[in-house]
Design a protein around this motif. Structure first.
Motif, mmCIF file in Angstrom:
data_model
loop_
_atom_site.group_PDB
_atom_site.id
_atom_site.type_symbol
_atom_site.label_atom_id
_atom_site.label_comp_id
_atom_site.label_asym_id
_atom_site.label_seq_id
_atom_site.Cartn_x
_atom_site.Cartn_y
_atom_site.Cartn_z
ATOM 1 N N ARG A 29 -49.215 9.939 -14.309
ATOM 2 C CA ARG A 29 -47.794 9.577 -14.343
ATOM 3 C C ARG A 29 -47.568 8.122 -14.730
ATOM 4 N N LEU A 30 -48.574 7.465 -15.227
ATOM 5 C CA LEU A 30 -48.472 6.059 -15.588
ATOM 6 C C LEU A 30 -47.470 5.864 -16.724
ATOM 7 N N GLY A 31 -46.570 4.929 -16.565
ATOM 8 C CA GLY A 31 -45.589 4.605 -17.591
ATOM 9 C C GLY A 31 -44.287 5.351 -17.489
ATOM 10 N N ILE A 32 -44.209 6.344 -16.616
ATOM 11 C CA ILE A 32 -42.946 7.064 -16.448
ATOM 12 C C ILE A 32 -41.913 6.083 -15.902
ATOM 13 N N GLY A 33 -40.718 6.126 -16.449
ATOM 14 C CA GLY A 33 -39.688 5.175 -16.056
ATOM 15 C C GLY A 33 -39.785 3.886 -16.843
ATOM 16 N N GLN A 34 -40.617 3.878 -17.850
ATOM 17 C CA GLN A 34 -40.847 2.729 -18.733
ATOM 18 C C GLN A 34 -41.112 1.439 -17.974
ATOM 19 N N SER A 35 -41.987 1.526 -16.984
ATOM 20 C CA SER A 35 -42.401 0.318 -16.292
ATOM 21 C C SER A 35 -43.887 0.390 -15.978
ATOM 22 N N LEU A 36 -44.533 -0.743 -16.094
ATOM 23 C CA LEU A 36 -45.920 -0.910 -15.668
ATOM 24 C C LEU A 36 -45.984 -2.180 -14.842
ATOM 25 N N ARG A 37 -46.773 -2.148 -13.796
ATOM 26 C CA ARG A 37 -46.972 -3.324 -12.947
ATOM 27 C C ARG A 37 -48.461 -3.588 -12.838
ATOM 28 N N PHE A 38 -48.908 -4.652 -13.446
ATOM 29 C CA PHE A 38 -50.306 -5.049 -13.371
ATOM 30 C C PHE A 38 -50.475 -6.020 -12.218
ATOM 31 N N ARG A 39 -51.520 -5.798 -11.432
ATOM 32 C CA ARG A 39 -51.814 -6.660 -10.287
ATOM 33 C C ARG A 39 -53.232 -7.195 -10.405
ATOM 34 N N PRO A 40 -53.383 -8.514 -10.433
ATOM 35 C CA PRO A 40 -54.729 -9.091 -10.442
ATOM 36 C C PRO A 40 -55.357 -8.972 -9.056
ATOM 37 N N VAL B 228 -53.028 -1.184 -11.918
ATOM 38 C CA VAL B 228 -51.785 -1.007 -12.669
ATOM 39 C C VAL B 228 -51.067 0.183 -12.046
ATOM 40 N N SER B 229 -49.741 0.096 -11.955
ATOM 41 C CA SER B 229 -48.959 1.189 -11.382
ATOM 42 C C SER B 229 -47.633 1.278 -12.112
ATOM 43 N N SER B 230 -46.884 2.325 -11.830
ATOM 44 C CA SER B 230 -45.525 2.466 -12.325
ATOM 45 C C SER B 230 -44.706 3.174 -11.266
ATOM 46 N N ARG B 231 -43.445 3.399 -11.561
ATOM 47 C CA ARG B 231 -42.526 3.932 -10.558
ATOM 48 C C ARG B 231 -43.064 5.173 -9.842
ATOM 49 N N ASP B 232 -43.589 6.136 -10.582
ATOM 50 C CA ASP B 232 -44.038 7.397 -9.994
ATOM 51 C C ASP B 232 -45.559 7.531 -9.919
ATOM 52 N N GLN B 233 -46.274 6.450 -10.105
ATOM 53 C CA GLN B 233 -47.734 6.489 -10.088
ATOM 54 C C GLN B 233 -48.258 5.439 -9.120
ATOM 55 N N LYS C 152 -48.257 8.067 -25.323
ATOM 56 C CA LYS C 152 -47.412 9.022 -24.596
ATOM 57 C C LYS C 152 -46.200 8.332 -23.979
ATOM 58 N N GLN C 153 -46.327 7.056 -23.646
ATOM 59 C CA GLN C 153 -45.255 6.261 -23.052
ATOM 60 C C GLN C 153 -45.269 4.882 -23.696
ATOM 61 N N HIS C 154 -44.080 4.264 -23.797
ATOM 62 C CA HIS C 154 -43.950 2.914 -24.366
ATOM 63 C C HIS C 154 -43.076 2.054 -23.458
ATOM 64 N N GLY C 155 -43.287 0.768 -23.556
ATOM 65 C CA GLY C 155 -42.415 -0.187 -22.874
ATOM 66 C C GLY C 155 -42.399 -1.479 -23.672
ATOM 67 N N PHE C 156 -41.372 -2.306 -23.452
ATOM 68 C CA PHE C 156 -41.201 -3.444 -24.340
ATOM 69 C C PHE C 156 -41.018 -4.809 -23.697
ATOM 70 N N LEU C 157 -40.757 -4.892 -22.425
ATOM 71 C CA LEU C 157 -40.511 -6.198 -21.815
ATOM 72 C C LEU C 157 -41.516 -6.481 -20.732
ATOM 73 N N SER C 158 -41.639 -7.753 -20.388
ATOM 74 C CA SER C 158 -42.505 -8.155 -19.287
ATOM 75 C C SER C 158 -42.084 -7.425 -18.022
ATOM 76 N N ASN C 159 -43.068 -7.102 -17.181
ATOM 77 C CA ASN C 159 -42.739 -6.411 -15.938
ATOM 78 C C ASN C 159 -42.031 -7.328 -14.944
ATOM 79 N N GLY C 160 -42.111 -8.630 -15.140
ATOM 80 C CA GLY C 160 -41.365 -9.572 -14.313
ATOM 81 C C GLY C 160 -41.742 -9.583 -12.845
ATOM 82 N N ASP C 161 -42.831 -8.947 -12.474
ATOM 83 C CA ASP C 161 -43.220 -8.920 -11.067
ATOM 84 C C ASP C 161 -43.621 -10.316 -10.600
ATOM 85 N N LYS C 162 -43.269 -10.613 -9.398
ATOM 86 C CA LYS C 162 -43.674 -11.875 -8.779
ATOM 87 C C LYS C 162 -44.698 -11.558 -7.697
ATOM 88 N N PRO C 163 -45.566 -12.503 -7.424
ATOM 89 C CA PRO C 163 -46.596 -12.245 -6.408
ATOM 90 C C PRO C 163 -46.022 -11.908 -5.048
#
Length: 146
Positions: A72-83, A106-111, A135-146
């Motif tokens: 389900r990675l990328g569903i909702g057009q968001s990815l969150r990478f965590r170091p 890496v995660s997304s809304r439903d994954q 299978k899925q695309h996205g275009f902007l920074s995920n903008g996540d903060k620590p």
């Protein structure tokens, strides 16, 4: 009973050693860390299959391989990478770099979070070719903060 317990403990220890040697020996984190992917600079990404993501980071492009299927990675057009915690602490950007080290996800809304196996640079032609099969695309920074 002691013999059964000892044999079970020995079997579990051997399995743990075999498991630790397998993935750990395959892991080759990117170096230097300054060349690693910066989640705060993502401007384009694509999920190619259940274990493969490509990321554009300004002029740089990366191939991210996952340790297990993430259907389900990328569903909702968001990815969150965590170091991992050590890279988060070095101070490259607000989140920290992702280099293909143990503890990165890496995660997304439903994954739920998926473990990252490796991160490597690819060129523009490779990125464009792989993106055609996404299978899925996205275009902007995920903008996540620590």
């Amino acid at each position: 009973m002691k013999t059964v317990t000892a044999m079970l403990l020995l079997a579990l220890t051997a399995a743990g050693v075999a498991h630790a040697d397998g993935p750990a020996s395959d892991r080759q984190p990117m170096r230097p860390v300054s060349e690693c992917m910066r989640p705060d600079r993502i401007n384009n990404w694509a999920v190619i299959d259940k274990r493969t993501v490509i990321v554009q980071n300004g002029p740089e492009r990366y191939l991210v391989k996952l340790s297990a299927d993430c259907p389900r990675l990328g569903i909702g057009q968001s990815l969150r990478f965590r170091p991992n915690e050590s890279n988060r602490a070095i101070g490259l950007g607000p989140i920290g770099p992702v280099c293909g080290e143990v503890g990165e996800t890496v995660s997304s809304r439903d994954q739920p979070p998926c473990a990252i196996q490796s991160v490597s640079k690819i060129d523009a032609a490779q990125y464009k070719d792989m993106e055609k099969h996404a299978k899925q695309h996205g275009f902007l920074s995920n903008g996540d903060k620590p």
